[in-house]
Write an enzyme that holds these catalytic residues in place. Structure first.
Site, PDB file in Angstrom:
ATOM      1  N   HIS A 132       0.766  -1.154   0.039  1.00 39.52           N
ATOM      2  CA  HIS A 132       0.034  -0.116   0.237  1.00 39.52           C
ATOM      3  C   HIS A 132       0.796   1.359  -0.090  1.00 39.52           C
ATOM      4  O   HIS A 132       0.666   2.015  -0.948  1.00 39.52           O
ATOM      5  CB  HIS A 132      -0.982   0.121   1.221  1.00 39.52           C
ATOM      6  CG  HIS A 132      -1.660   1.324   1.441  1.00 39.52           C
ATOM      7  ND1 HIS A 132      -2.583   1.690   0.559  1.00 39.52           N
ATOM      8  CD2 HIS A 132      -1.200   2.545   2.141  1.00 39.52           C
ATOM      9  CE1 HIS A 132      -2.977   2.857   0.867  1.00 39.52           C
ATOM     10  NE2 HIS A 132      -2.273   3.339   1.842  1.00 39.52           N
ATOM     11  N   HIS A 137       1.364   4.943  -2.771  1.00 46.37           N
ATOM     12  CA  HIS A 137       1.749   6.333  -2.091  1.00 46.37           C
ATOM     13  C   HIS A 137       2.949   6.874  -2.993  1.00 46.37           C
ATOM     14  O   HIS A 137       2.847   8.289  -3.317  1.00 46.37           O
ATOM     15  CB  HIS A 137       1.980   6.510  -0.844  1.00 46.37           C
ATOM     16  CG  HIS A 137       0.788   6.581  -0.192  1.00 46.37           C
ATOM     17  ND1 HIS A 137      -0.179   7.594  -0.160  1.00 46.37           N
ATOM     18  CD2 HIS A 137       0.153   5.709   0.766  1.00 46.37           C
ATOM     19  CE1 HIS A 137      -1.208   7.306   0.854  1.00 46.37           C
ATOM     20  NE2 HIS A 137      -0.986   5.994   1.292  1.00 46.37           N
ATOM     21  N   GLU A 178      -5.821   9.198  -0.252  1.00 46.70           N
ATOM     22  CA  GLU A 178      -6.172   7.895  -0.215  1.00 46.70           C
ATOM     23  C   GLU A 178      -7.317   7.383  -1.305  1.00 46.70           C
ATOM     24  O   GLU A 178      -7.124   6.630  -1.914  1.00 46.70           O
ATOM     25  CB  GLU A 178      -6.773   7.558   1.251  1.00 46.70           C
ATOM     26  CG  GLU A 178      -5.699   7.752   2.303  1.00 46.70           C
ATOM     27  CD  GLU A 178      -4.474   6.839   2.171  1.00 46.70           C
ATOM     28  OE1 GLU A 178      -4.484   5.781   1.247  1.00 46.70           O
ATOM     29  OE2 GLU A 178      -3.486   6.651   2.831  1.00 46.70           O
ATOM     30  N   SER A 197      -3.802   0.687  -4.830  1.00 41.24           N
ATOM     31  CA  SER A 197      -3.311  -0.326  -4.087  1.00 41.24           C
ATOM     32  C   SER A 197      -4.220  -1.542  -3.822  1.00 41.24           C
ATOM     33  O   SER A 197      -4.192  -2.565  -3.432  1.00 41.24           O
ATOM     34  CB  SER A 197      -2.593  -0.278  -2.558  1.00 41.24           C
ATOM     35  OG  SER A 197      -3.476   0.370  -1.747  1.00 41.24           O
TER      36      SER A 197
HETATM   37  N1  HBI Z   1       0.965   5.910  10.418  1.00 44.48           N
HETATM   38  N2  HBI Z   1       2.410   4.610   9.170  1.00 44.48           N
HETATM   39  C1  HBI Z   1       1.279   5.467   9.214  1.00 44.48           C
HETATM   40  N3  HBI Z   1       0.612   5.416   8.030  1.00 44.48           N
HETATM   41  C2  HBI Z   1      -0.504   6.258   8.073  1.00 44.48           C
HETATM   42  O1  HBI Z   1      -1.201   6.656   7.055  1.00 44.48           O
HETATM   43  C3  HBI Z   1      -0.934   6.951   9.218  1.00 44.48           C
HETATM   44  C4  HBI Z   1      -0.308   6.497  10.331  1.00 44.48           C
HETATM   45  N4  HBI Z   1      -0.684   7.180  11.291  1.00 44.48           N
HETATM   46  C5  HBI Z   1      -1.691   8.078  11.604  1.00 44.48           C
HETATM   47  C6  HBI Z   1      -2.682   8.059  10.519  1.00 44.48           C
HETATM   48  N5  HBI Z   1      -1.903   7.681   9.356  1.00 44.48           N
HETATM   49  C7  HBI Z   1      -3.935   9.047  10.243  1.00 44.48           C
HETATM   50  O2  HBI Z   1      -4.640   8.524  11.354  1.00 44.48           O
HETATM   51  C8  HBI Z   1      -3.738  10.537  10.058  1.00 44.48           C
HETATM   52  O3  HBI Z   1      -3.744  10.939   8.868  1.00 44.48           O
HETATM   53  C9  HBI Z   1      -4.895  11.224  10.711  1.00 44.48           C
HETATM   54 FE    FE Z   2      -2.185   5.258   2.945  1.00 44.33          FE
END
Ligand code: HBI
Ligand code: FE
Length: 293
Positions: A132, A137, A178, A197
């Site tokens: 993913h 990304h 996303e 993805s």
């Molecule tokens: N951590 N590794 C990772 N990837 C994410 O997409 C991610 C995260 N922590 C918090 C988060 N996304 C979301 O909750 C925030 O965009 C609000």
């Molecule tokens: Fe993501």
């Protein structure tokens, strides 16, 4: 999402070795089975994405050392990515706390899970894995508009947290980074990583008659709940990727102020003020139990 409770890895009792939660990718530790899982996913998606993914994604994927052969080596990705947009990929063991995530983005570091899903989870898993994060990304981080936009989101996330509007800002990330669609030569194309993805959603998001497809409007999206466990009921469509640059420059504070006391919209709502590109039948979700965040 803006709750003070622990979520992601922190909820499992995991405590990071480094303050920024990064780990070594440990590329040499991937097994032949794990590389084979990557290959299966890569081949399936690259076949499907012809004529579906936006041009910036396809160009980014071609320019980066990402292939079917093996799980990419982050150091090799970074040589190309950093030279182009000054972004880097850093390895993390799973979902990291919001402020850690935003801090990385604000410094043009994209946290990518270093693990890969098991063969039993090919079509669905909760946590973002290396497929993913890297396939979905990273290619689009080669695009200058997306590069600046995600950095601005990291800065904006820290601010939204302080102001108590993180849940609302997270909807903007959700419906762009996303699950975003974009117009290209009069056609709809995918740029959102959650769709790119996903084998099933890359078809559903473009071809299914069920979801609404609406012109992106930031004030509207800030109020729109979303589904975390199923296909989206509504996709928001950008005019072009440069619209993300406008979004990167917006001061959200007055928008947050205007949100006070205003009700949220449900994922499938249509408003008289919407610019509807395709009105969905709603059929898919009518036949499922309702659940939204
Ligand atoms: N951590 N590794 C990772 N990837 C994410 O997409 C991610 C995260 N922590 C918090 C988060 N996304 C979301 O909750 C925030 O965009 C609000
Ligand atoms: Fe993501």
């Amino acid at each position: 999402m803006d709750s003070p409770e622990l979520h992601g890895l922190a909820a499992t009792g995991y405590r990071p070795e480094r303050a920024d939660w990064t780990v070594d990718q440990g590329w040499a530790r991937y097994t032949a089975q794990e590389h084979a899982t990557w290959r299966t996913l890569y081949e399936r998606q690259s076949r499907l994405l012809h004529g579906r993914a936006c041009a910036a994604f396809v160009q980014g994927l071609q320019a980066l050392p990402i292939s079917a052969q093996q799980i990419p080596d982050f150091d090799q990705l970074n040589e190309v990515l950093h030279a182009r947009t000054r972004w880097q990929v850093v390895a993390v063991p799973g979902l990291v706390p919001d402020e850690v995530f935003f801090e990385h983005l604000a410094h043009r570091r994209f946290p990518a899970g270093n693990f890969i899903r098991t063969p039993q989870q090919l079509d669905y898993l909760q946590e973002p894995d290396v497929f993913h994060d890297v396939f979905g990304h990273v290619p689009i981080l080669m695009n200058p508009a997306m590069a600046d936009y995600i950095q601005a989101y990291g800065e904006g996330g820290l601010k939204a947290q302080r102001l108590g509007f993180l849940a609302q800002l997270a909807r903007v990330y959700w419906y762009t980074v996303e699950f975003g669609l974009v117009q290209e030569d009069g056609q709809l194309r995918i740029y959102g990583a959650g769709i790119l993805s996903s084998n099933t959603e890359s078809v559903f998001s473009l071809d299914d008659a069920s979801p609404h497809r609406i012109a992106f409007d930031v004030a509207r999206v800030l109020r729109t709940r979303y589904r975390i466990d199923d296909f989206q009921e509504t996709y928001f469509v950008l005019r072009d990727l440069d619209q993300l640059l406008e979004l990167a420059r917006i001061d959200f504070t007055p928008l947050y102020r205007r949100l006070q006391g205003q009700p949220d919209y449900e994922p499938g709502d249509l408003l008289p003020t919407d610019t509807v590109l395709q009105r969905g039948s709603g059929r898919y979700h009518r036949e499922r139990p309702p659940l939204s965040a």
